[in-house]
Design an enzyme around this catalytic site. Structure first.
Site, mmCIF file in Angstrom:
data_model
loop_
_atom_site.group_PDB
_atom_site.id
_atom_site.type_symbol
_atom_site.label_atom_id
_atom_site.label_comp_id
_atom_site.label_asym_id
_atom_site.label_seq_id
_atom_site.Cartn_x
_atom_site.Cartn_y
_atom_site.Cartn_z
ATOM 1 N N GLU A 1 -9.556 26.545 26.414
ATOM 2 C CA GLU A 1 -10.519 26.060 27.406
ATOM 3 C C GLU A 1 -11.101 27.275 28.132
ATOM 4 O OE1 GLU A 1 -8.704 23.970 30.660
ATOM 5 O OE2 GLU A 1 -10.584 23.086 31.347
ATOM 6 N N ASP B 1 -10.975 14.064 31.318
ATOM 7 C CA ASP B 1 -10.263 15.117 32.055
ATOM 8 C C ASP B 1 -10.041 14.671 33.496
ATOM 9 O OD1 ASP B 1 -8.806 17.432 32.036
ATOM 10 O OD2 ASP B 1 -10.506 18.789 32.263
ATOM 11 N N HIS C 1 -6.839 12.161 27.417
ATOM 12 C CA HIS C 1 -6.757 13.307 28.343
ATOM 13 C C HIS C 1 -7.423 12.950 29.665
ATOM 14 C CE1 HIS C 1 -6.631 17.936 28.667
ATOM 15 N NE2 HIS C 1 -6.958 17.468 29.856
ATOM 16 N N HIS D 1 -2.783 22.294 26.977
ATOM 17 C CA HIS D 1 -4.131 22.731 27.332
ATOM 18 C C HIS D 1 -4.327 24.115 26.708
ATOM 19 C CE1 HIS D 1 -4.201 19.710 30.571
ATOM 20 N NE2 HIS D 1 -5.474 19.980 30.751
HETATM 21 O O1 NOS Z 1 -9.062 21.089 32.682
HETATM 22 C C1 NOS Z 1 -7.977 21.459 33.151
HETATM 23 N N1 NOS Z 1 -7.390 22.587 32.698
HETATM 24 C C2 NOS Z 1 -6.201 23.032 33.153
HETATM 25 N N2 NOS Z 1 -5.515 22.409 34.110
HETATM 26 C C3 NOS Z 1 -6.053 21.292 34.626
HETATM 27 C C4 NOS Z 1 -7.272 20.762 34.179
HETATM 28 N N3 NOS Z 1 -7.527 19.657 34.891
HETATM 29 C C5 NOS Z 1 -6.501 19.493 35.739
HETATM 30 N N4 NOS Z 1 -5.599 20.475 35.599
HETATM 31 C C6 NOS Z 1 -4.362 20.684 36.348
HETATM 32 O O2 NOS Z 1 -3.408 19.737 35.935
HETATM 33 C C7 NOS Z 1 -2.653 19.349 37.069
HETATM 34 C C8 NOS Z 1 -1.866 18.088 36.784
HETATM 35 O O3 NOS Z 1 -2.650 16.982 36.540
HETATM 36 C C9 NOS Z 1 -3.706 19.260 38.153
HETATM 37 O O4 NOS Z 1 -3.137 19.297 39.434
HETATM 38 C C10 NOS Z 1 -4.540 20.492 37.853
HETATM 39 O O5 NOS Z 1 -3.995 21.625 38.511
HETATM 40 ZN ZN ZN Z 2 -7.028 18.652 31.547
#
Ligand code: NOS
Ligand code: ZN
Length: 384
Positions: free
Chosen positions: A215, A304, A23, A212
Site C-alpha cells: 500500500e 477500507d 477489508h 496489509h
Molecule cells: O489502509 C490502512 N493501512 C494500514 N493501516 C490501516 C489502514 N486503515 C486502517 N488502518 C489501521 O488499522 C487499525 C485497526 O483497524 C486502525 O486503527 C488504523 O490504525
Molecule cells: Zn486497511
C-alpha cells in the site's frame, strides 16, 4: 438496446446487488452521529467538530492527506470513543446494520483489540463485546429484511509488539465469530517479518491471516508477506503492478512475484478510494484494479474505512463502473472472487456463491427484459 448495454448497472441495482466485503475497519466505519454521542457520554472533548455532517466532512478531508501516516492519525478520535463494552457493542451492531442496508451479504470486519484497552477492558472483553455487537446487528438487519453474516478479523498493530498475543487471541475465538488475523498500521519501516512468530504460530494452528502489504511500500513488502510470512491474502497489494510491464503494443509481461500472485490465486483486497487518499493510486481510472481485473488476478473491491473515505461498498462499485464501464457481470466477478477468498469454511462459501450471490445477480440481470417489455407496450398503446 442490446443485452450488453442493459447490463450496465444503475446506482439502485448496485445497491441491491449482493456484495461481499473482506477489508473494512471497525474503527474506520463509525457513524459520525455515534462518535459525537459516545464522546459526549464519555466526556471525550477533543473532537474537531460536534455536528455530524461537519464531523463526517472533517474525517474525509483529514484523511485526504496523500500519506498513510497522516491518514492513520484520524483514528485517534474513533478509538478514543471505543473503550467501553457498551461503545464497542453499539459500534459493531451499527456496522452490521449499515453494511446490510447497503446490500452486503457477507463481511469480514477488522479491528485491533490492543487499541481498546484504555478504560480497563481486557483483550477478551473487547472481543466478546464486538462479537455480541455483530450478532445484534445481524439480528436487527434481519428484522429490517436484510441478510448479512459478519466475521471478525483481529488486527495487530505493526509498530507494536503484541502480535503473537493477538494471534493467540484470534485462535482462541476462532469458533466464536473470529475468522482470522491481520496486521495494519504504518507500513514503511515496519516490515511484516517483524511479526513472523505470530504468523508461524497461526500456520501451526491451521488458521488464516491477511497482511496489509503493498500500500505505502512496494514489492519487498508484498514479497515478505507472501514468502516469509505465508499470508493467505494481501490487504491492498496495489503495488504488485510495479512487477507488471505493459508494452506500447499492449502486450503484458509479469515478473516472478506478480506471476506467483496470479498463479496461486492470491486474493488482493483492493480499496480504491482509500488508495487515492493515501497516495497509493492517482485516480480511479488509473487504479491498478482495472489492469488486474483484465489480467484475471484474484482482485476484490473493498471499502477500507467508510468514515474516512465517505464511502460504502455500493459507492466503490459505482466509482469503478464509471471509471471502467463495468457491467453487472464484472461486479458479480469481483463478488464471487471475494466470497471464494473469505476465511469461512469452503462449503459455506460455496453455498453463499450458489444460493445467494449468483441468484441475486441473475435477478438483476433479468430486469432489463421487463423494462423493455413495459416500454414497448406503453408506446404501442399510445400509437393505437
Ligand atoms: O489502509 C490502512 N493501512 C494500514 N493501516 C490501516 C489502514 N486503515 C486502517 N488502518 C489501521 O488499522 C487499525 C485497526 O483497524 C486502525 O486503527 C488504523 O490504525
Ligand atoms: Zn486497511
Amino acid at each position: 438496446m442490446t443485452s450488453q448495454t442493459s447490463h450496465v448497472p444503475t446506482a439502485d441495482q448496485i445497491r441491491r446487488a449482493p456484495k461481499v466485503l473482506l477489508h473494512d475497519h471497525l474503527d474506520g466505519g463509525l457513524r459520525p452521529g455515534t462518535i459525537i454521542e459516545l464522546a459526549r457520554e464519555q466526556g471525550y472533548s477533543k473532537l474537531p467538530e460536534t455536528e455530524p455532517d461537519k464531523l463526517g466532512i472533517w474525517f474525509r478531508e483529514a484523511a485526504d492527506s496523500g500519506s498513510l501516516e497522516r491518514y492513520l492519525e484520524t483514528f485517534a478520535h474513533t478509538c478514543a470513543v471505543m473503550q467501553t463494552r457498551e461503545a464497542l457493542f453499539r459500534v459493531a451492531a451499527e456496522c452490521a446494520v449499515d453494511l446490510a442496508e447497503d446490500g452486503v451479504v457477507y463481511a469480514e470486519v477488522r479491528y485491533a483489540p490492543e487499541q481498546h484497552l484504555e478504560a480497563g477492558l481486557t483483550l477478551e472483553e473487547v472481543v466478546e463485546a464486538v462479537n455480541e455487537g455483530f450478532r445484534e446487528g445481524e439480528r436487527l438487519a434481519r428484522e429490517a429484511g436484510h441478510r448479512i453474516r459478519v466475521g471478525a478479523l483481529l488486527t495487530a498493530m505493526r509498530h507494536a509488539a503484541r502480535s503473537l498475543e493477538i494471534a493467540e487471541l484470534a485462535n482462541r475465538h476462532r469458533d466464536d465469530g473470529v475468522v482470522g488475523f491481520d496486521i495494519a498500521g504504518a507500513e514503511a519501516g515496519f516490515p511484516p517479518t517483524r511479526h513472523l512468530d505470530a504468523f508461524e504460530y497461526l500456520k501451526r494452528e491451521n488458521n488464516h491471516f491477511t497482511i496489509h502489504a503493498g500500500e505505502a511500500f512496494g514489492l519487498p513488502s508484498i514479497w515478505q508477506a507472501l514468502q516469509w510470512c505465508g499470508a493467505d491474502r494481501l490487504g491492498h497489494g496495489v503495488r504488485i503492478i510495479d512487477d507488471i510491464e505493459v508494452a506500447d503494443d499492449g502486450s503484458v509481461r509479469l515478473g516472478r512475484l506478480a506471476s506467483y500472485v496470479r498463479d496461486k490465486r492470491i486474493p488482493l483486497e483492493m480499496c480504491p478510494t482509500s488508495n487515492l487518499q493515501t497516495g497509493a493510486a492517482a485516480s480511479y481510472a488509473e487504479h491498478p484494479v482495472g489492469l488486474l481485473r483484465k489480467l484475471h488476478f484474484r482482485a476484490t473491491v473493498n471499502t477500507d474505512n467508510r468514515l474516512m473515505s465517505g464511502t460504502s461498498m455500493s459507492r466503490e462499485f459505482e466509482l469503478l463502473v464509471d471509471a471502467f464501464d463495468y457491467t453487472l457481470d464484472d461486479l458479480q466477478w469481483f463478488t464471487v472472487n471475494a466470497m471464494k477468498s473469505a476465511f469461512i469454511p469452503f462449503d459455506e462459501r460455496l453455498a453463499m456463491i450458489n444460493d445467494v450471490i449468483k441468484p441475486g445477480y441473475a435477478e438483476l440481470k433479468s430486469e432489463w427484459l421487463f423494462r423493455q417489455t413495459a416500454t414497448t407496450s406503453a408506446s404501442s398503446g399510445r400509437e393505437g
